[in-house]
Write a protein that holds these residues in place. Structure first.
Motif, PDB file in Angstrom:
ATOM      1  N   VAL A   1       2.354   1.754  -3.412  1.00 11.28           N
ATOM      2  CA  VAL A   1       1.357   2.255  -4.361  1.00 11.28           C
ATOM      3  C   VAL A   1       1.145   3.745  -4.160  1.00 11.28           C
ATOM      4  O   VAL A   1       1.122   4.529  -5.125  1.00 11.28           O
ATOM      5  CB  VAL A   1       0.028   1.489  -4.213  1.00 11.28           C
ATOM      6  CG1 VAL A   1      -1.094   2.213  -4.966  1.00 11.28           C
ATOM      7  CG2 VAL A   1       0.180   0.073  -4.727  1.00 11.28           C
ATOM      8  N   GLU A   2       0.993   4.163  -2.922  1.00 10.62           N
ATOM      9  CA  GLU A   2       0.739   5.583  -2.655  1.00 10.62           C
ATOM     10  C   GLU A   2       1.848   6.468  -3.208  1.00 10.62           C
ATOM     11  O   GLU A   2       1.579   7.525  -3.782  1.00 10.62           O
ATOM     12  CB  GLU A   2       0.576   5.802  -1.152  1.00 10.62           C
ATOM     13  CG  GLU A   2      -0.702   5.227  -0.581  1.00 10.62           C
ATOM     14  CD  GLU A   2      -0.754   5.295   0.937  1.00 10.62           C
ATOM     15  OE1 GLU A   2      -1.815   4.982   1.500  1.00 10.62           O
ATOM     16  OE2 GLU A   2       0.267   5.667   1.565  1.00 10.62           O
TER      17      GLU A   2
ATOM     18  N   THR B   1      -5.991   1.138  -4.737  1.00 10.89           N
ATOM     19  CA  THR B   1      -5.020   0.223  -4.138  1.00 10.89           C
ATOM     20  C   THR B   1      -5.579  -1.192  -4.035  1.00 10.89           C
ATOM     21  O   THR B   1      -4.873  -2.176  -4.303  1.00 10.89           O
ATOM     22  CB  THR B   1      -4.611   0.736  -2.746  1.00 10.89           C
ATOM     23  OG1 THR B   1      -4.062   2.042  -2.871  1.00 10.89           O
ATOM     24  CG2 THR B   1      -3.583  -0.186  -2.112  1.00 10.89           C
TER      25      THR B   1
ATOM     26  N   THR C   1       0.823  -1.206   0.000  1.00 12.23           N
ATOM     27  CA  THR C   1       0.000   0.000   0.000  1.00 12.23           C
ATOM     28  C   THR C   1       0.856   1.254   0.000  1.00 12.23           C
ATOM     29  O   THR C   1       0.598   2.211  -0.738  1.00 12.23           O
ATOM     30  CB  THR C   1      -0.940   0.001   1.219  1.00 12.23           C
ATOM     31  OG1 THR C   1      -1.847  -1.096   1.119  1.00 12.23           O
ATOM     32  CG2 THR C   1      -1.725   1.302   1.313  1.00 12.23           C
TER      33      THR C   1
END
Length: 465
Positions: A135-136, A163, A132
């Motif tokens: 991804v951010e 996500t 996560t």
């Protein structure tokens, strides 16, 4: 990526060969383009389906050891994308792979996003959270909003590439690295900067940091800018008409002076072209500089300068400069509604384009060969034919041509980028926007970052030089 598309695709006409826009004949071929980006200042674009500003809940899925090892390998190599591997907890992931769980009692705050009640996390929890965070940063950019000075773009990528969907695909396809790599910006400059980072010795820390900062700036924007768009890099003083990430035409620009009139960073949409525009003079000039009384008291001078003034019963004076070569907006402006009152337009002061340093305006962007650009936009936007556009431009009358096929325009700020000749260069940081971005890389990554700036919007009043 095999995501279900949650928005309708737009189509726009594209140039078939890179020739002068005025002479362009083949404007009929249709090519798909994704929806334009959401922005703070454009409520029409802001209505893109799925746009929300609530913090997403933690995504936890079951991870196999094989997929978790692939994630660890990706983390260990993420420095190639200008990010710090340590920020994605490779040691904890490594321990969880070996033992099945990891004790986080010594750094429980680092894992607070999971709302974990105990001191031990499972392999799936650790891998899900590390994925996560990656991804951010890869999708949205690592730089916190407060360090993106005069940044007024809402990146819609979190809504188009959630996500949860990314993690599901990565695990179902057993392609963790492929899914994460697919988040890279598609603009060629990102790959050029990535290669430059790889070729820069680690001892050249200042240069590497600048490369990393400008790589991150690309991640602030939508991953895919679209098939056809206008883009200007403010410190370069150049505007590009781009089709399929290839430059079709370039135009010199004049941009805002440093300070309160600095040109902000925006992603807007050109909805129309105004030929032979009028200019409603702001009250800071009408009243503050006495132009209103001068126009009323000197009708001959006012007529020669193109000014018309009206005075209401309460004494309010309104001054409008009529169309003409001496108009402060020149012979055209691109209609791109936004609360900053920023737009691209012509100027009678053509000599400014001969200067090397062109941060001279009150915020709007003056464009070289503006009439050529206006006719190009009118044709590409299916507003009018080439012949009609030329006739309208010569009429001397105010005419607004609405575009049936709108075009995104990106006003960006890169201090390291490829120039219009395709060479990687550094540009002067004319607005001092580098320092906060560079400093943010020295701080721990900020979790739960906001997507909306709280910076003040300063509408530009005076388009004159």
């Amino acid at each position: 990526m095999n995501f279900s598309v949650k928005f309708s695709l737009l189509t726009v006409a594209t140039l078939s060969i890179p020739v002068s826009a005025v002479a362009q004949e083949d404007l009929t071929r249709q090519v798909p383009q994704t929806a334009p980006p959401a922005t703070v200042s454009n409520p029409v674009i802001q209505a893109v389906p799925g746009i929300t500003f609530e913090q997403p809940k933690p995504v936890i899925e079951e991870w196999s050891k094989k997929d978790a090892k692939a994630l660890l390998t990706f983390i260990e190599g993420v420095g190639a994308d200008g990010l710090d591997p340590a920020e994605y907890r490779p040691d904890d992931l490594r321990q969880a792979l070996a033992d099945g769980t990891v004790n986080v009692s010594q750094n429980v705050d680092d894992w607070s996003d999971l709302d974990a009640t105990g001191e031990e996390l499972s392999l799936s929890e650790v891998a899900s959270q590390s994925f996560t965070w990656l991804v951010e940063d890869l999708r949205d950019g690592r730089t916190p909003m407060e360090d993106r000075k005069q940044w007024f773009v809402i990146d819609s990528d979190p809504d188009f590439y959630p996500t949860s969907d990314l993690m599901t695909e990565a695990l179902q396809q057993h392609d963790v690295a492929g899914v994460l790599k697919s988040l890279n910006p598609t603009h060629p400059d990102y790959a050029v900067l990535k290669q430059a980072l790889a070729n820069t010795p680690k001892t050249e820390t200042k240069k590497r940091k600048l490369i990393r900062a400008n790589m991150d700036r690309w991640r602030w924007l939508p991953r895919d800018l679209g098939t056809q768009y206008l883009i200007t890099n403010v410190p370069e003083y150049q505007l590009r008409l781009t089709v399929n990430n290839k430059i079709i035409r370039t135009y010199k620009t004049v941009v805002g002076k440093p300070g309160r009139t600095a040109t902000p960073q925006l992603a807007e949409v050109v909805e129309g072209v105004v030929f032979n525009p009028t200019w409603t003079v702001p009250q800071s000039i009408v009243k503050g500089e006495g132009l209103g009384q001068k126009v009323l008291n000197n009708p001959t001078w006012a007529a020669n300068a193109g000014y018309k003034a009206t005075k209401s019963e309460n004494g309010f004076i309104n001054v409008v400069q009529q169309p003409g070569p001496g108009n402060s907006l020149g012979m055209m402006k691109l209609d791109m509604p936004n609360e900053h009152a920023i737009f691209l337009h012509d100027t009678p002061a053509k000599n400014y384009f001969n200067r090397d340093q062109r941060a001279l305006s009150h915020g709007c962007i003056r464009t070289e060969r503006a009439l050529e650009l206006a006719i190009t936009m009118a044709i590409l936007g299916d507003g009018v034919s080439k012949d009609d556009a030329v006739a309208i431009s010569k009429s001397g009358e105010y005419t607004k041509v609405a575009l049936k096929k709108t075009m995104p325009v990106y006003i960006t700020y890169f201090t390291m980028a490829t120039d219009i000749d395709g060479k990687l260069r550094t540009f002067d940081d004319i607005y001092d926007r580098d320092a906060p971005v560079l400093a943010s890389f020295d701080q721990p990554r900020e979790r739960n970052r906001t997507r909306v700036t709280d910076e003040e919007v300063v509408p530009i009043e005076d388009p004159g030089l």
